[in-house]
Design a protein around this motif. Structure first.
Motif, PDB file in Angstrom:
ATOM      1  N   MET A  83       0.706  -1.256   0.091  1.00 52.38           N
ATOM      2  CA  MET A  83       0.129  -0.102   0.193  1.00 52.38           C
ATOM      3  C   MET A  83       0.866   1.257   0.024  1.00 52.38           C
ATOM      4  SD  MET A  83      -3.118  -0.754   0.252  1.00 52.38           S
ATOM      5  CE  MET A  83      -4.072   0.812   0.752  1.00 52.38           C
ATOM      6  N   GLY A  84       0.516   2.287  -0.673  1.00 51.80           N
ATOM      7  CA  GLY A  84       1.316   3.370  -0.899  1.00 51.80           C
ATOM      8  C   GLY A  84       2.387   3.455  -1.593  1.00 51.80           C
ATOM      9  N   VAL A  85       3.465   4.577  -1.096  1.00 52.75           N
ATOM     10  CA  VAL A  85       4.723   4.810  -1.991  1.00 52.75           C
ATOM     11  C   VAL A  85       5.729   3.813  -1.806  1.00 52.75           C
ATOM     12  CG1 VAL A  85       6.291   6.360  -2.670  1.00 52.75           C
ATOM     13  CG2 VAL A  85       3.913   7.336  -2.410  1.00 52.75           C
ATOM     14  N   THR A  86       6.621   3.520  -2.662  1.00 51.37           N
ATOM     15  CA  THR A  86       7.509   2.340  -2.323  1.00 51.37           C
ATOM     16  C   THR A  86       8.663   2.569  -3.326  1.00 51.37           C
ATOM     17  OG1 THR A  86       8.195   0.043  -1.876  1.00 51.37           O
ATOM     18  CG2 THR A  86       6.693   0.616  -3.733  1.00 51.37           C
ATOM     19  N   THR A  87       9.717   2.152  -3.085  1.00 55.26           N
ATOM     20  CA  THR A  87      11.030   2.062  -3.723  1.00 55.26           C
ATOM     21  C   THR A  87      10.716   1.123  -4.919  1.00 55.26           C
ATOM     22  OG1 THR A  87      12.206   2.863  -1.969  1.00 55.26           O
ATOM     23  CG2 THR A  87      13.357   2.029  -3.806  1.00 55.26           C
ATOM     24  N   MET A  88      10.907   1.618  -6.118  1.00 53.15           N
ATOM     25  CA  MET A  88      10.586   0.661  -7.221  1.00 53.15           C
ATOM     26  C   MET A  88      12.046   0.453  -7.863  1.00 53.15           C
ATOM     27  SD  MET A  88       7.533  -0.551  -7.218  1.00 53.15           S
ATOM     28  CE  MET A  88       7.125  -1.468  -8.609  1.00 53.15           C
ATOM     29  N   THR A 130      -3.193 -13.462  -7.989  1.00 52.37           N
ATOM     30  CA  THR A 130      -4.269 -12.897  -8.342  1.00 52.37           C
ATOM     31  C   THR A 130      -4.776 -12.375  -6.957  1.00 52.37           C
ATOM     32  OG1 THR A 130      -4.739 -14.110 -10.152  1.00 52.37           O
ATOM     33  CG2 THR A 130      -6.520 -12.697  -9.398  1.00 52.37           C
ATOM     34  N   ALA A 131      -5.181 -12.957  -5.926  1.00 51.63           N
ATOM     35  CA  ALA A 131      -5.691 -12.700  -4.906  1.00 51.63           C
ATOM     36  C   ALA A 131      -4.923 -11.665  -4.148  1.00 51.63           C
ATOM     37  CB  ALA A 131      -5.963 -13.878  -3.966  1.00 51.63           C
ATOM     38  N   ILE A 132      -3.506 -11.848  -3.960  1.00 51.66           N
ATOM     39  CA  ILE A 132      -2.842 -10.654  -3.343  1.00 51.66           C
ATOM     40  C   ILE A 132      -2.797  -9.562  -4.021  1.00 51.66           C
ATOM     41  CG2 ILE A 132      -0.341 -10.162  -3.011  1.00 51.66           C
ATOM     42  CD1 ILE A 132       0.167 -13.376  -2.476  1.00 51.66           C
ATOM     43  N   LYS A 133      -2.896  -9.253  -5.350  1.00 52.48           N
ATOM     44  CA  LYS A 133      -3.027  -8.187  -6.075  1.00 52.48           C
ATOM     45  C   LYS A 133      -4.253  -7.655  -5.874  1.00 52.48           C
ATOM     46  CE  LYS A 133      -2.372  -6.490 -10.876  1.00 52.48           C
ATOM     47  NZ  LYS A 133      -3.222  -5.490 -10.602  1.00 52.48           N
ATOM     48  N   HIS A 134      -5.497  -8.560  -5.896  1.00 51.38           N
ATOM     49  CA  HIS A 134      -6.771  -7.810  -5.625  1.00 51.38           C
ATOM     50  C   HIS A 134      -6.804  -7.390  -4.280  1.00 51.38           C
ATOM     51  CE1 HIS A 134      -8.868 -10.052  -9.193  1.00 51.38           C
ATOM     52  NE2 HIS A 134      -8.076  -9.131  -9.784  1.00 51.38           N
ATOM     53  N   THR A 135      -6.353  -8.016  -3.253  1.00 50.20           N
ATOM     54  CA  THR A 135      -6.369  -7.508  -2.009  1.00 50.20           C
ATOM     55  C   THR A 135      -5.817  -6.093  -2.010  1.00 50.20           C
ATOM     56  OG1 THR A 135      -6.180  -9.826  -1.118  1.00 50.20           O
ATOM     57  CG2 THR A 135      -5.779  -7.961   0.407  1.00 50.20           C
ATOM     58  N   ARG A 136      -4.645  -5.878  -2.234  1.00 52.17           N
ATOM     59  CA  ARG A 136      -3.945  -4.600  -2.334  1.00 52.17           C
ATOM     60  C   ARG A 136      -4.913  -3.532  -3.272  1.00 52.17           C
ATOM     61  NH1 ARG A 136       0.545  -2.528  -5.510  1.00 52.17           N
ATOM     62  NH2 ARG A 136      -1.183  -3.313  -7.312  1.00 52.17           N
ATOM     63  N   ASP A 137      -5.345  -3.999  -4.586  1.00 51.70           N
ATOM     64  CA  ASP A 137      -5.903  -3.063  -5.299  1.00 51.70           C
ATOM     65  C   ASP A 137      -7.306  -2.679  -4.448  1.00 51.70           C
ATOM     66  OD1 ASP A 137      -3.961  -3.404  -7.179  1.00 51.70           O
ATOM     67  OD2 ASP A 137      -4.994  -4.417  -8.548  1.00 51.70           O
ATOM     68  N   TYR A 138      -7.920  -3.500  -4.010  1.00 52.31           N
ATOM     69  CA  TYR A 138      -9.254  -3.218  -3.383  1.00 52.31           C
ATOM     70  C   TYR A 138      -9.240  -2.554  -2.127  1.00 52.31           C
ATOM     71  CZ  TYR A 138     -11.633  -5.377  -7.478  1.00 52.31           C
ATOM     72  OH  TYR A 138     -11.839  -5.644  -8.618  1.00 52.31           O
ATOM     73  N   THR A 139      -8.287  -3.051  -1.489  1.00 47.89           N
ATOM     74  CA  THR A 139      -7.922  -2.303  -0.028  1.00 47.89           C
ATOM     75  C   THR A 139      -7.698  -0.684  -0.294  1.00 47.89           C
ATOM     76  OG1 THR A 139      -7.066  -4.202   0.937  1.00 47.89           O
ATOM     77  CG2 THR A 139      -6.378  -2.088   1.981  1.00 47.89           C
ATOM     78  N   LEU A 198      -8.775   0.916  -3.015  1.00 48.69           N
ATOM     79  CA  LEU A 198     -10.027   1.616  -3.690  1.00 48.69           C
ATOM     80  C   LEU A 198     -10.992   1.993  -2.355  1.00 48.69           C
ATOM     81  CD1 LEU A 198     -11.735   2.272  -5.683  1.00 48.69           C
ATOM     82  CD2 LEU A 198     -12.661   0.054  -5.680  1.00 48.69           C
ATOM     83  N   LEU A 199     -10.906   0.939  -1.176  1.00 48.73           N
ATOM     84  CA  LEU A 199     -11.717   1.315  -0.147  1.00 48.73           C
ATOM     85  C   LEU A 199     -11.241   2.510   0.817  1.00 48.73           C
ATOM     86  CD1 LEU A 199     -12.740  -2.107   0.801  1.00 48.73           C
ATOM     87  CD2 LEU A 199     -14.292  -0.621  -0.011  1.00 48.73           C
ATOM     88  N   ILE A 200      -9.860   2.516   0.958  1.00 46.25           N
ATOM     89  CA  ILE A 200      -9.357   3.377   1.862  1.00 46.25           C
ATOM     90  C   ILE A 200      -8.994   4.732   1.096  1.00 46.25           C
ATOM     91  CG2 ILE A 200      -7.208   3.929   3.005  1.00 46.25           C
ATOM     92  CD1 ILE A 200      -7.025   0.977   3.728  1.00 46.25           C
ATOM     93  N   GLU A 201      -8.397   4.713  -0.021  1.00 47.90           N
ATOM     94  CA  GLU A 201      -8.031   5.832  -0.788  1.00 47.90           C
ATOM     95  C   GLU A 201      -8.715   6.235  -2.015  1.00 47.90           C
ATOM     96  OE1 GLU A 201      -4.041   4.628  -2.212  1.00 47.90           O
ATOM     97  OE2 GLU A 201      -3.250   4.541  -0.033  1.00 47.90           O
ATOM     98  N   GLY A 202      -9.839   5.611  -2.351  1.00 48.34           N
ATOM     99  CA  GLY A 202     -10.884   5.932  -3.254  1.00 48.34           C
ATOM    100  C   GLY A 202     -10.373   5.683  -4.527  1.00 48.34           C
ATOM    101  N   GLU A 203      -9.343   4.878  -4.697  1.00 52.97           N
ATOM    102  CA  GLU A 203      -8.937   4.761  -6.159  1.00 52.97           C
ATOM    103  C   GLU A 203      -7.913   3.672  -6.334  1.00 52.97           C
ATOM    104  OE1 GLU A 203      -5.092   7.782  -6.580  1.00 52.97           O
ATOM    105  OE2 GLU A 203      -7.044   8.314  -7.200  1.00 52.97           O
ATOM    106  N   MET A 204      -7.843   2.778  -7.370  1.00 55.52           N
ATOM    107  CA  MET A 204      -7.108   1.708  -7.565  1.00 55.52           C
ATOM    108  C   MET A 204      -5.528   2.188  -7.941  1.00 55.52           C
ATOM    109  SD  MET A 204      -8.997  -1.134  -7.461  1.00 55.52           S
ATOM    110  CE  MET A 204      -9.516  -2.599  -8.714  1.00 55.52           C
ATOM    111  N   PRO A 205      -4.675   1.519  -7.113  1.00 58.12           N
ATOM    112  CA  PRO A 205      -3.390   1.782  -7.525  1.00 58.12           C
ATOM    113  C   PRO A 205      -2.823   1.576  -9.288  1.00 58.12           C
ATOM    114  CG  PRO A 205      -3.141   0.009  -6.222  1.00 58.12           C
ATOM    115  CD  PRO A 205      -4.716   0.386  -6.561  1.00 58.12           C
TER     116      PRO A 205
END
Ligand SMILES: [Zn+2]
Length: 84
Positions: free
Chosen positions: A22-27, A66-75, A77-84
């Protein structure tokens, strides 16, 4: 399955989770395919492929990825109002 194989699988799953923070990270870039990846580790797709090879459970590895990616994406969406 040996204890070493189980430990390897657990480590791969942990690394897979780390690829979807979640959030900003070093890529960086995946050393295997050059896709963006957190911290320059293998990307999610390459880690899932390695998990499938090591475990022999290809569908389970794909579904977990897929589940891990969806968990991050929908979390996000719920918290920040948008998908990463
Ligand atoms: Zn990759």
């Amino acid at each position: 399955m040996t204890d070493e194989q189980q430990a390897t699988i657990a480590t791969l799953i942990h690394r897979l989770h780390r690829q979807y923070p979640m959030g900003v990270t070093t890529m960086g870039h995946c050393p295997q395919c050059e896709n963006p990846s957190r911290g320059g580790d293998l990307c999610g797709r390459c880690l899932a492929a390695e998990l499938a090879d090591v475990s022999g459970q290809h569908q389970a590895a794909h579904c977990l990825h897929t589940a891990i990616k969806h968990t991050r994406d929908y979390t996000a969406l719920l918290i920040e109002g948008e998908m990463p």
